[in-house]
Write a protein that holds these residues in place. Structure first.
Motif, PDB file in Angstrom:
ATOM      1  N   GLY A 154       2.477  -4.565   5.971  1.00  0.00           N
ATOM      2  CA  GLY A 154       2.209  -3.785   7.166  1.00  0.00           C
ATOM      3  C   GLY A 154       3.365  -2.973   7.689  1.00  0.00           C
ATOM      4  O   GLY A 154       3.190  -2.179   8.622  1.00  0.00           O
ATOM      5  N   GLU A 155       4.557  -3.130   7.094  1.00  0.00           N
ATOM      6  CA  GLU A 155       5.740  -2.422   7.579  1.00  0.00           C
ATOM      7  C   GLU A 155       6.180  -1.358   6.574  1.00  0.00           C
ATOM      8  O   GLU A 155       6.163  -1.598   5.364  1.00  0.00           O
ATOM      9  N   PRO A 156       6.598  -0.169   7.058  1.00  0.00           N
ATOM     10  CA  PRO A 156       7.118   0.847   6.131  1.00  0.00           C
ATOM     11  C   PRO A 156       8.359   0.333   5.407  1.00  0.00           C
ATOM     12  O   PRO A 156       9.208  -0.328   6.015  1.00  0.00           O
ATOM     13  N   VAL A 157       8.448   0.618   4.108  1.00  0.00           N
ATOM     14  CA  VAL A 157       9.612   0.190   3.326  1.00  0.00           C
ATOM     15  C   VAL A 157      10.086   1.362   2.477  1.00  0.00           C
ATOM     16  O   VAL A 157       9.325   2.272   2.155  1.00  0.00           O
TER      17      VAL A 157
ATOM     18  N   GLU B  37       0.828  -1.206   0.000  1.00  0.00           N
ATOM     19  CA  GLU B  37       0.000   0.000   0.000  1.00  0.00           C
ATOM     20  C   GLU B  37       0.863   1.257   0.000  1.00  0.00           C
ATOM     21  O   GLU B  37       2.035   1.239   0.367  1.00  0.00           O
ATOM     22  N   THR B  38       0.233   2.333  -0.444  1.00  0.00           N
ATOM     23  CA  THR B  38       0.836   3.655  -0.315  1.00  0.00           C
ATOM     24  C   THR B  38      -0.129   4.527   0.475  1.00  0.00           C
ATOM     25  O   THR B  38      -1.347   4.354   0.398  1.00  0.00           O
ATOM     26  N   ASP B  39       0.432   5.451   1.204  1.00  0.00           N
ATOM     27  CA  ASP B  39      -0.383   6.352   2.017  1.00  0.00           C
ATOM     28  C   ASP B  39       0.041   7.790   1.716  1.00  0.00           C
ATOM     29  O   ASP B  39       1.115   8.230   2.120  1.00  0.00           O
TER      30      ASP B  39
ATOM     31  N   ARG C 283       4.094   0.894   2.331  1.00  0.00           N
ATOM     32  CA  ARG C 283       4.128  -0.188   3.322  1.00  0.00           C
ATOM     33  C   ARG C 283       3.978  -1.536   2.611  1.00  0.00           C
ATOM     34  O   ARG C 283       3.165  -1.683   1.692  1.00  0.00           O
ATOM     35  N   TYR C 284       4.760  -2.498   3.074  1.00  0.00           N
ATOM     36  CA  TYR C 284       4.706  -3.850   2.525  1.00  0.00           C
ATOM     37  C   TYR C 284       4.540  -4.820   3.682  1.00  0.00           C
ATOM     38  O   TYR C 284       5.335  -4.810   4.629  1.00  0.00           O
TER      39      TYR C 284
ATOM     40  N   GLN D 291       4.107   7.470   2.339  1.00  0.00           N
ATOM     41  CA  GLN D 291       4.766   6.249   2.791  1.00  0.00           C
ATOM     42  C   GLN D 291       4.328   5.054   1.956  1.00  0.00           C
ATOM     43  O   GLN D 291       3.187   4.972   1.483  1.00  0.00           O
TER      44      GLN D 291
END
Length: 507
Positions: A68-71, A9-11, A65-66, A63
């Protein structure tokens, strides 16, 4: 389907380049085991979003996230090692290497001494690729296979690499129907295994066949996300083009209205234009003094049709005629001699020469016509340049100014002048007002009307529905490389063009 735990996802991602915001606070979520369509017209931001997801670009804000963790992937290789693989429209493998090596590149099976076990690699490659309908000798160079087979090798490589996210960018562009069926079967297997797919395509039939949800981007912004099955095709097209169907139904204004100019027999006839995976029997005609619009979504075959008519795209079959005389296919010189001029879509890459002066750009194509016994008169050149700068109202410090220093609108006028200096019978205009300001756009549109009024046959390609409706007397609509409909007179409306694009007029 609801996304409870997005795998990727992107935020609020922002990505800007000099003079343009490619992504404007875009949020995107791909669920586990989901096939998610990513759609939008040229410049919508699809490619930039993919590059942000795969580490080609770093976002300026927001941000990624992959699981659930920021990458913050530093490269596509880093993203691939994490489980995110991209299959591009242009196969990005190594054509000189064998099929087997490409399939296992970086993951080759090795023996006890750490050396590559070529026998095991070839046996496994043959077994894997048979499942994708590829029976070729895996020792052959990948480049010796057809594009469709190469695409299937790229797909098999992504799946064999145990990718958890597979991004597919126009994956069927080079595939035969049987290969498309195998691709869709592979996608179904990926879903069943809980793996996820981002599917980028302009082909509506494919989207509705394989995708669960859709995200629509337009001008760098996300304008819609939701279940695809709940979205009517006309509504999807309208979201991509930025036109509300309900609003369109209340408009219906055209520049030509009920005014119909008498026309002679067609000066341009194109019949049965075919090129595998690109054009499927496109036919159209344009009469002297007529403006015919060519509409359709990105990838529908609009630019390819113009290039085929202008001799810049080789054809498998079909014919082009000017004033009843055949024009040899695949020859730009022959098309120019017959009176066909093409203003390309990308004026920077295919048109304007920024380092040359306005004067040099205008006469670039006409120099052979101006030569006498191989000598070009500078006075003749000055006369032609002055005439077209005056006629097209090109704003420059003078004919000696570099073309790259002009505004976008004036660069477009310089290109128009170049081809008008050839005294064409047919003018093919591919997105003539893209990237220029409102005032310059109005000037170019008025100029097109003037040229048609003077007897020039004009084929107008535009992704702007309003421009097509206001500027065309007839509109030919393309879909997936074929003619989806032809509209004329009072039927030239945005609503009916969108309906033809969406296939709502199909029996």
């Amino acid at each position: 389907m609801p996304v409870t735990a997005p795998v990727l996802e992107t935020d609020g991602v922002l990505k800007a380049f000099p003079g343009v915001t490619a992504l404007d606070r875009v949020s995107f979520a791909l669920g586990q085991g989901e096939v998610h369509a990513l759609v939008g017209e040229n410049g919508a931001g699809k490619s930039t979003l993919i590059k942000v997801l795969t580490g080609v670009y770093r976002p300026d804000a927001g941000q990624v996230r992959y699981r659930g963790e920021p990458v913050a992937f530093g490269s596509p290789l880093e993203a691939q090692r994490a489980g995110i693989t991209t299959i591009y429209q242009e196969v990005n493998l190594v054509p000189q290497m064998s099929v087997a090596r490409n399939l296992f590149l970086g993951r080759e099976p090795r023996g006890r001494l750490g050396l590559i076990d070529f026998t095991a690699m070839r046996e496994r490659a043959s077994r894997v690729l048979h499942g994708y309908g590829i029976r070729s000798d895996v020792r052959r160079p990948l480049g010796s296979l057809g594009l469709g087979a190469q695409q299937m090798v790229a797909l098999a490589r992504a799946i064999e690499a145990d990718a958890q996210v597979v991004i597919m960018d126009e994956p069927t562009s080079s595939l035969q129907p049987r290969e498309v069926d195998r691709l869709f079967a592979a996608i179904a297997d990926l879903k069943a295994q809980g793996r996820s797919v981002v599917y980028v395509s302009h082909r509506l039939e494919e989207l509705y066949r394989v995708c669960d949800r859709v995200t629509v981007l337009r001008d760098g912004r996300r304008v819609h996300t939701g279940p695809l099955a709940e979205l009517e095709r006309l509504r999807l097209v309208s979201l991509m083009l930025g036109r509300d169907p309900d609003q369109v139904r209340t408009e219906g204004l055209t520049r030509f209205g009920g005014r119909r100019r008498p026309h002679a027999a067609p000066v341009l006839r194109a019949g049965g234009l075919r090129r595998e995976h690109v054009l499927d029997g496109v036919s159209l005609a344009v009469r002297p003094g007529e403006i015919v619009g060519l509409g359709g979504l990105l990838g529908s075959g609009r630019s390819e049709t113009a290039k085929a008519i202008a001799g810049a795209l080789p054809l498998d079959s079909g014919r082009v005629e000017v004033d009843g005389e055949p024009v040899p296919a695949g020859s730009v010189d022959a098309a120019i001699r017959a009176g066909i001029s093409l203003l390309p879509e990308d004026r920077k890459a295919e048109g304007i020469v920024p380092g040359l002066s306005v004067r040099e750009n205008i006469v670039l194509a006409a120099l052979p016509r101006l030569a006498r016994a191989g000598i070009v008169s500078e006075a003749d050149v000055d006369r032609v340049v002055a005439a077209f700068m005056r006629r097209l109202r090109i704003k420059a410090a003078g004919p000696g100014q570099r073309a790259g220093e002009l505004s976008g609108g004036n660069q477009q006028k310089v290109l128009l002048a170049r081809w008008l200096a050839m005294d064409p019978k047919v003018l093919l205009l591919d997105e003539p007002t893209r990237g220029i300001d409102v005032g310059a756009k109005a000037e170019v549109q008025a100029l097109i009307d003037e040229l048609a009024a003077g007897g020039l046959a004009v084929l107008l390609i535009s992704s702007d529905l309003e421009e097509l409706v206001e500027g065309s007397e007839r509109v030919v609509v393309l879909r997936d490389g074929a003619v989806a409909g032809e509209l004329s007179g009072p039927d030239v409306t945005e609503e009916k063009i969108m309906a033809a694009i969406a296939g709502e007029n199909d029996d």
